[in-house]
Design a protein around this motif. Structure first.
Motif, PDB file in Angstrom:
ATOM      1  N   MET A  48     -35.788  64.484 -35.451  1.00  0.00           N
ATOM      2  CA  MET A  48     -34.548  64.636 -34.680  1.00  0.00           C
ATOM      3  C   MET A  48     -34.612  65.847 -33.761  1.00  0.00           C
ATOM      4  N   ASP A  49     -35.194  66.943 -34.249  1.00  0.00           N
ATOM      5  CA  ASP A  49     -35.335  68.134 -33.397  1.00  0.00           C
ATOM      6  C   ASP A  49     -36.188  67.829 -32.173  1.00  0.00           C
ATOM      7  N   GLU A  50     -37.234  67.029 -32.359  1.00  0.00           N
ATOM      8  CA  GLU A  50     -38.089  66.657 -31.233  1.00  0.00           C
ATOM      9  C   GLU A  50     -37.308  65.803 -30.230  1.00  0.00           C
ATOM     10  N   LEU A  51     -36.498  64.882 -30.737  1.00  0.00           N
ATOM     11  CA  LEU A  51     -35.687  64.054 -29.851  1.00  0.00           C
ATOM     12  C   LEU A  51     -34.721  64.907 -29.032  1.00  0.00           C
ATOM     13  N   LEU A  52     -34.235  65.984 -29.621  1.00  0.00           N
ATOM     14  CA  LEU A  52     -33.246  66.834 -28.953  1.00  0.00           C
ATOM     15  C   LEU A  52     -33.879  67.936 -28.113  1.00  0.00           C
ATOM     16  N   SER A  53     -35.198  68.064 -28.162  1.00  0.00           N
ATOM     17  CA  SER A  53     -35.862  69.198 -27.517  1.00  0.00           C
ATOM     18  C   SER A  53     -35.766  69.171 -25.996  1.00  0.00           C
ATOM     19  N   SER A  54     -35.540  67.999 -25.419  1.00  0.00           N
ATOM     20  CA  SER A  54     -35.504  67.896 -23.952  1.00  0.00           C
ATOM     21  C   SER A  54     -34.184  68.384 -23.362  1.00  0.00           C
ATOM     22  N   GLY A  55     -33.189  68.638 -24.214  1.00  0.00           N
ATOM     23  CA  GLY A  55     -31.929  69.162 -23.720  1.00  0.00           C
ATOM     24  C   GLY A  55     -31.015  68.086 -23.158  1.00  0.00           C
ATOM     25  N   VAL A  56     -29.812  68.501 -22.753  1.00  0.00           N
ATOM     26  CA  VAL A  56     -28.776  67.578 -22.270  1.00  0.00           C
ATOM     27  C   VAL A  56     -28.264  68.057 -20.917  1.00  0.00           C
ATOM     28  N   ASP A  57     -28.165  67.130 -19.977  1.00  0.00           N
ATOM     29  CA  ASP A  57     -27.582  67.403 -18.667  1.00  0.00           C
ATOM     30  C   ASP A  57     -26.134  66.923 -18.699  1.00  0.00           C
ATOM     31  N   ASN A  58     -25.192  67.851 -18.732  1.00  0.00           N
ATOM     32  CA  ASN A  58     -23.783  67.480 -18.866  1.00  0.00           C
ATOM     33  C   ASN A  58     -23.297  66.630 -17.700  1.00  0.00           C
TER      34      ASN A  58
END
Length: 731
Positions: A48-58
């Motif tokens: 899950m951490d790897e999936l979230l590593s790319s960050g989020v563009d609001n």
């Protein structure tokens, strides 16, 4: 006084002991279960951490929320086209993943946001209702399951259970008996998708089995699909080089799981991880320009995709270093160069991938490669999914040379596909149909001799498309390499040309001879008595004044000319192109060419380069091609049949049959011998040389015969999966 112990007392004591043992076992079992469960949780968190590593563009999230329709779809996606060239539905599932990342990201604006959860639910409900199925199996078994399992891991626990269960059969198309789960790059990807879904479903028993499958996929394939013994990669039985396509995915999938399970009971063995590092450094990185830019000659149909030659980031080598310290310094250099901390890499190598007929050569200031094929493999990947529609000749001895890695970047919509760099091609009114691209090779003398630092590649070329044949060799040294062609024949009135290079041009093009040098105006020119041509720090030198054809200037094309994918850009593209070629005329019978490529020089160095003081072309016939580098004391010899060759200075070599030989001299003495059998028919290589050699070791025998004043040399050649590999002997 002696106390009597009753039968009842004995039973009580036994019971207490047995009960104690039972409780201890229970505690151990529970502890072990908890430990295993906690390890599963650790692995799941890492995923899950790897999936979230790319960050989020609001802003992207806001746009997805505002544009989503009530039925869960988004505008701009063609939901009707499920063909191999379409299937824009992948954008829909990618949108779900993007929203799920925002929903799960700690500290983010949309963490546990109700609107985001509803948007994910609507999009997922639409998908499970329609169950979009593409004509291309890859989307069904890899693309769609990859995105859906990411949604499950990030947001599945907050989705309605009924909806989650309806999505499971679609994720479940990624299973080990699936048609795409062949022993190669796709099997390891499919196993990885399955493992992630098992983490979501908390199926520990099956997870354990699948992890073993992933670990077991790192292996040599013994000539079938997968990693070859030369560290190239074959995805199919056509034995086309797929190192920089499926082979990259194969490595990335294994590295991904090696890091996920590191430090747990599921951790992969050191043996497997070391094999993966060897494959990454000696296979993937040596098929890349300075370990960063993809070798254009090693790419197949993917050249029809914009950005196919994008530089690689440092993600995978960094992951490898999390799993092992093996070959740490080499990985660190690749990482630093990819991240811009180094101006150049230190590695110099000469590498031949004998299973894929691909040769690469690198010095800190330049990289070059030669792509070939033989009766053992096919010339090019088929144009699957209607990509790479003009690749007919891109395997015909293609010779790319690069200083920056960007010399051929996105050239493919404007490329002249009948003037492939290094190739000898019949000039036709038009290329054949796309279904005529892939063909088996027609000759078996195709290979290279290399000692790891210097090398010669040879191609007994017979076109499977046209009535053209030629014998072509490339001789590689530190500052330059020599390209020879002989025996060029064609049974047609159409002209045959050998292209010296075709790449992007960024500066002036200068043409020189002994009398003058001048900048060439843009356009196409036929030039006579040319001794050298200079363009963008690259000089092309002709040992004998040569008539050449030169073009440089803007060329316009379109990506849709080489790809029918709906994602292909539709706008015209214009680029400045450099093309230099030699015209052998129509119906050549004994055509030839000779030129030297001098990489990384300025205009003054090009004009003052004295090839005669550095190099000597000893032979360039259909029987023998040979070059001597005077400064290095290296002779590189190619014999297409038994022959005698005068090396100069009183030295002669008599070859008993076809083969390649590299002699490295120390004055009049031979200090190193390298041999190879491109045809792969010999168990031993025999030749004679009138230089004293008295040396015997396993697989090598050299004995001086004073009566005839020749040394008899016999070298054992590799067999089976190593046939075609070079043998080097230090004397």
């Amino acid at each position: 006084m002696i106390k009597r112990i009753s039968k009842f007392d004995i039973n009580q004591e036994t019971f207490r002991r047995l009960f104690g043992i039972f409780m201890l076992l229970c505690i151990m079992a529970i502890t072990g279960h908890i430990a295993l469960a906690s390890e599963i949780d650790v692995i799941k968190k890492r995923v899950m951490d790897e999936l979230l590593s790319s960050g989020v563009d609001n802003n992207e999230i806001e746009d997805l929320l505002n544009t989503q329709r009530e039925d869960g779809t988004w505008p701009g996606i063609n939901y009707e086209d499920v063909s191999r060239t379409g299937f824009e539905h992948r954008i829909h599932t990618a949108n779900m993943v993007t929203l799920s990342k925002a929903y799960q990201a700690k500290g983010g604006r949309y963490r546990n946001n109700r609107k985001v959860r509803q948007a994910i639910q609507k999009a997922l409900a639409h998908w499970v209702e329609k169950d979009y199925f593409c004509e291309n199996w890859w989307h069904n078994q890899i693309g769609t399951p990859t995105n859906l399992v990411a949604v499950m891991l990030l947001a599945g626990s907050d989705m309605p259970k009924e909806l989650v269960e309806k999505a499971q059969p679609m994720i479940g198309r990624a299973h080990l008996e699936a048609s795409g789960a062949r022993p190669s790059g796709d099997r390891i990807k499919i196993a990885g998708i399955l493992a992630k879904n098992l983490l979501f479903r908390e199926d520990k028993q099956q997870f354990d089995e699948v992890i073993k499958v992933i670990e077991g996929e790192i292996k040599f394939s013994s000539g079938e699909r997968g990693m070859q013994h030369d560290y190239s990669f074959h995805h199919r039985h056509d034995r086309v080089n797929n190192t920089l396509s499926y082979g990259l995915g194969y490595a990335d999938a294994f590295v991904e799981w090696a890091v996920y399970v590191a430090g747990t009971d599921y951790a992969f063995s050191d043996e497997k991880i070391k094999q993966l590092v060897d494959y990454y450094l000696d296979g993937i990185c040596k098929t890349m320009v300075f370990g960063k830019y993809p070798d254009p000659g090693a790419k197949n149909r993917s050249v029809a995709r914009k950005g196919a030659l994008n530089p690689m980031d440092a993600h995978t080598p960094k992951k490898l270093m999390q799993a092992t310290d093996y070959r740490k310094e080499e990985l660190e250099e690749i990482i630093k160069f990819r991240e811009g901390e180094l101006d150049e890499v230190s590695l110099s190598h000469s590498t031949f991938f004998w299973h894929s007929e691909h040769f690469t050569f690198q010095r800190p200031h330049y990289y070059a490669s030669v792509r070939m094929y033989s009766t053992r493999n096919r010339n090019m990947e088929e144009p699957y999914n209607s990509e790479g529609l003009k690749n007919h000749h891109r395997g015909d001895g293609a010779n790319h040379v690069l200083l920056t890695g960007e010399e051929y970047y996105d050239i493919y919509p404007v490329m002249d596909y009948q003037k492939v760099p290094g190739a000898t091609i019949l000039q036709k009114e038009a290329l054949p149909d796309e279904n005529q691209i892939q063909r088996p090779g027609l000759t078996d003398f195709v290979g290279a001799a290399t000692d790891g630092l210097y090398g010669v590649a040879s191609f007994d070329f017979k076109s499977p498309h046209d009535p053209v044949q030629a014998r072509k060799s490339w001789f590689f040294f530190d500052e330059e390499y020599v390209c020879l062609g002989a025996g060029i024949q064609a049974g047609t009135n159409r002209p045959v040309v050998t292209t010296v290079n075709q790449n992007l041009v960024f500066g002036d093009v200068v043409v020189g001879n002994g009398k003058e040098q001048k900048a060439s105006p843009k356009g196409e020119h036929e030039l006579d008595h040319v001794e050298w041509v200079y363009s963008d720090r690259m000089a092309y030198v002709f040992p004998e004044p040569q008539k050449v054809h030169l073009f440089h200037g803007p060329v316009t094309g379109n990506w849709t000319d080489i790809s029918k994918q709906t994602s292909a850009p539709k706008e015209d593209v214009t680029m400045d192109i450099f093309k230099l070629w030699v015209d052998h005329g129509s119906r050549p019978s004994e055509g030839s060419y000779a030129y030297i490529v001098l990489p990384g020089v300025n205009r003054e160095q090009a004009a003052s380069y004295d090839h005669a003081s550095r190099l000597q072309i000893l032979a360039n016939t259909k029987d023998v091609q040979a070059v001597k580098h005077k400064g290095l004391g290296i002779y590189q010899l190619v014999f297409y049949q038994s022959a005698e060759l005068d090396l100069g200075e009183g030295m002669k070599v008599i070859m008993d049959g076809p083969g390649q030989v590299i002699l490295q001299m120390d004055g009049k003495a031979i200090k190193k011998i390298t041999v190879a059998d491109p045809a792969r028919k010999l168990g031993k290589m025999h030749f004679r040389i009138n230089v004293p050699v008295n040396h015997t070791e396993a697989g090598f025998a050299g004995a001086w015969n004073p009566q005839n004043e020749y040394s008899e040399i016999a070298v054992d050649l590799p067999r089976d999966v190593y046939a075609g590999k070079s043998v080097t002997v230090d004397l």
